[in-house]
Design a protein around this motif. Structure first.
Motif, PDB file in Angstrom:
ATOM      1  N   PRO A   1      -8.284  -5.656   7.342  1.00 46.88           N
ATOM      2  CA  PRO A   1      -8.385  -6.043   5.930  1.00 46.88           C
ATOM      3  C   PRO A   1      -8.064  -4.859   5.024  1.00 46.88           C
ATOM      4  CG  PRO A   1     -10.562  -5.735   6.867  1.00 46.88           C
ATOM      5  CD  PRO A   1      -9.603  -5.592   8.002  1.00 46.88           C
ATOM      6  N   TYR A   2      -7.581  -5.170   3.817  1.00 47.82           N
ATOM      7  CA  TYR A   2      -7.223  -4.143   2.849  1.00 47.82           C
ATOM      8  C   TYR A   2      -7.662  -4.643   1.475  1.00 47.82           C
ATOM      9  CZ  TYR A   2      -4.374  -0.743   0.237  1.00 47.82           C
ATOM     10  OH  TYR A   2      -3.942   0.263  -0.593  1.00 47.82           O
ATOM     11  N   THR A   3      -8.399  -3.811   0.752  1.00 43.87           N
ATOM     12  CA  THR A   3      -8.874  -4.172  -0.581  1.00 43.87           C
ATOM     13  C   THR A   3      -7.929  -3.600  -1.631  1.00 43.87           C
ATOM     14  OG1 THR A   3     -11.177  -4.223   0.169  1.00 43.87           O
ATOM     15  CG2 THR A   3     -10.793  -4.070  -2.208  1.00 43.87           C
ATOM     16  N   VAL A   4      -7.341  -4.493  -2.409  1.00 43.90           N
ATOM     17  CA  VAL A   4      -6.402  -4.101  -3.463  1.00 43.90           C
ATOM     18  C   VAL A   4      -7.183  -3.823  -4.733  1.00 43.90           C
ATOM     19  CG1 VAL A   4      -4.418  -4.798  -4.840  1.00 43.90           C
ATOM     20  CG2 VAL A   4      -4.586  -5.514  -2.438  1.00 43.90           C
ATOM     21  N   GLU A   5      -7.002  -2.622  -5.292  1.00 44.73           N
ATOM     22  CA  GLU A   5      -7.670  -2.236  -6.532  1.00 44.73           C
ATOM     23  C   GLU A   5      -6.644  -1.670  -7.499  1.00 44.73           C
ATOM     24  OE1 GLU A   5     -10.491   0.540  -4.796  1.00 44.73           O
ATOM     25  OE2 GLU A   5     -12.112  -0.881  -5.150  1.00 44.73           O
ATOM     26  N   GLY A   6      -6.933  -1.777  -8.778  1.00 46.12           N
ATOM     27  CA  GLY A   6      -6.086  -1.161  -9.784  1.00 46.12           C
ATOM     28  C   GLY A   6      -4.873  -1.979 -10.172  1.00 46.12           C
TER      29      GLY A   6
ATOM     30  N   PRO B   1       0.793  -1.237   0.000  1.00 51.30           N
ATOM     31  CA  PRO B   1       0.000   0.000   0.000  1.00 51.30           C
ATOM     32  C   PRO B   1       0.827   1.290   0.000  1.00 51.30           C
ATOM     33  CG  PRO B   1       0.202  -0.795   2.228  1.00 51.30           C
ATOM     34  CD  PRO B   1       0.944  -1.793   1.364  1.00 51.30           C
ATOM     35  N   THR B   2       2.163   1.184   0.054  1.00 51.21           N
ATOM     36  CA  THR B   2       2.996   2.380   0.104  1.00 51.21           C
ATOM     37  C   THR B   2       2.886   3.185  -1.176  1.00 51.21           C
ATOM     38  OG1 THR B   2       4.534   1.204   1.560  1.00 51.21           O
ATOM     39  CG2 THR B   2       5.344   3.215   0.502  1.00 51.21           C
TER      40      THR B   2
ATOM     41  N   GLN C   1       3.957  -0.219   6.218  1.00 52.65           N
ATOM     42  CA  GLN C   1       2.856  -1.162   6.062  1.00 52.65           C
ATOM     43  C   GLN C   1       3.158  -2.160   4.944  1.00 52.65           C
ATOM     44  OE1 GLN C   1      -0.554   1.483   5.530  1.00 52.65           O
ATOM     45  NE2 GLN C   1      -1.059   1.281   7.691  1.00 52.65           N
ATOM     46  N   ILE C   2       2.684  -3.385   5.151  1.00 55.52           N
ATOM     47  CA  ILE C   2       2.837  -4.432   4.150  1.00 55.52           C
ATOM     48  C   ILE C   2       1.503  -5.138   3.968  1.00 55.52           C
ATOM     49  CG2 ILE C   2       5.276  -4.796   4.702  1.00 55.52           C
ATOM     50  CD1 ILE C   2       4.391  -7.416   6.121  1.00 55.52           C
ATOM     51  N   LEU C   3       1.384  -5.856   2.839  1.00 59.65           N
ATOM     52  CA  LEU C   3       0.196  -6.666   2.570  1.00 59.65           C
ATOM     53  C   LEU C   3       0.590  -8.131   2.520  1.00 59.65           C
ATOM     54  CD1 LEU C   3      -1.597  -4.679  -0.303  1.00 59.65           C
ATOM     55  CD2 LEU C   3      -1.927  -4.474   2.172  1.00 59.65           C
ATOM     56  N   GLU C   4      -0.299  -8.985   3.028  1.00 57.31           N
ATOM     57  CA  GLU C   4      -0.122 -10.434   2.950  1.00 57.31           C
ATOM     58  C   GLU C   4      -1.438 -11.065   2.529  1.00 57.31           C
ATOM     59  OE1 GLU C   4       2.392 -12.359   3.116  1.00 57.31           O
ATOM     60  OE2 GLU C   4       3.952 -11.492   4.391  1.00 57.31           O
ATOM     61  N   ALA C   5      -1.419 -11.741   1.380  1.00 57.46           N
ATOM     62  CA  ALA C   5      -2.608 -12.482   0.958  1.00 57.46           C
ATOM     63  C   ALA C   5      -2.636 -13.843   1.626  1.00 57.46           C
ATOM     64  CB  ALA C   5      -2.610 -12.645  -0.561  1.00 57.46           C
TER      65      ALA C   5
END
Length: 250
Positions: free
Chosen positions: A132-137, A43-44, A163-167
């Motif tokens: 939770p974080y919704t990835v778009e684009g 998300p950075t 911040q980092i994302l993990e699926a």
């Protein structure tokens, strides 16, 4: 009259040449603009972000100049990046493709990922679940987990929190061997951990020579979400991510 007209053209050409030289000079020694075409740093950094990279942060190498001319080796006024810096570098395997990732490992560091958790020099890096974080684009719209990760301090520099994302914690790069960063190199990873081709892929990116560092990402000067085509002038204001303009990259 003809002489005056010829002189006017000459002055115009000289002005254009001077402007071009100044622009190249600024891009070489000060700041260079880059845009984000993929989602490996979400998300950075988002797809459609435009940012300035400081060229002086780590000193200058041949990759500081347009087309990376082979004029000299190493770096002039060189310095190591800070662990946690978001940096642009030339892909080691071809020396020309620009990549942008977060510097995770410095020379001599031992880097490993186990069950999705990052380890540096044998110690687990602290991460806190945010939500939770919704990835778009960047392909299909998916919801993943957002974490706040704090890297260990390096020398006198405090640890960087980002911040980092993990699926998932069981993806292809979520369980790795231990990598020891060689002298003169760094180790980089994307913040979108399960959607990033980075130093964990030794045959694709691997360790990054310090000479290949282009500069440090400083701030976003423009951002667009891609919802408006170039000819849809009426929609341009709604496609701009106004809150991201002139925000620092951390």
């Amino acid at each position: 009259m003809a002489k005056k007209k010829s002189g006017g053209w000459l002055e115009s050409i000289k002005t254009i040449v001077y402007a071009a030289l100044i622009a190249v000079g600024i891009r070489t020694v000060a700041f260079e603009p880059f845009n984000i075409p993929s989602g490996s740093m979400i998300p950075t950094l988002l797809v459609g972000d435009y940012l300035f990279v400081s060229k002086f942060s780590y000193g200058y190498s041949r990759h500081s100049m347009p087309f990376s001319p082979n004029l000299f080796d190493g770096r002039i006024f060189g310095s190591l990046p800070r662990r946690g810096d978001v940096a642009v570098f030339k892909l080691p395997r071809d020396g020309s493709t620009d990549y942008i990732k977060r510097i995770i490992g410095l020379p001599g560091d031992r880097i490993q990922v186990r069950a999705g958790l990052l380890y540096i020099n044998g110690e687990a890096v602290r991460r806190e679940f945010v939500g939770p974080y919704t990835v778009e684009g960047d392909g299909p719209r998916i919801t993943v987990r957002l974490y706040r990760e704090t890297l260990p301090a390096a020398g006198t520099a405090a640890g960087v929190t980002h911040q980092i994302l993990e699926a998932t914690d069981d993806g292809p790069f979520d369980n790795t061997t231990e990598f020891r960063v060689p002298d003169g190199h760094v180790f980089a990873m994307g913040d979108n951990r399960d959607n990033s081709l980075d130093s964990r892929a030794m045959n694709a990116v691997g360790f990054i020579p310090i000479e290949n560092l282009v500069g440090r990402a400083e701030f976003i000067f423009f951002s667009v979400d891609g919802s408006a085509a170039w000819y849809e002038v009426w929609a341009w204001p709604f496609a701009i991510r106004w809150t991201r303009l002139f925000s620092a990259v951390r």
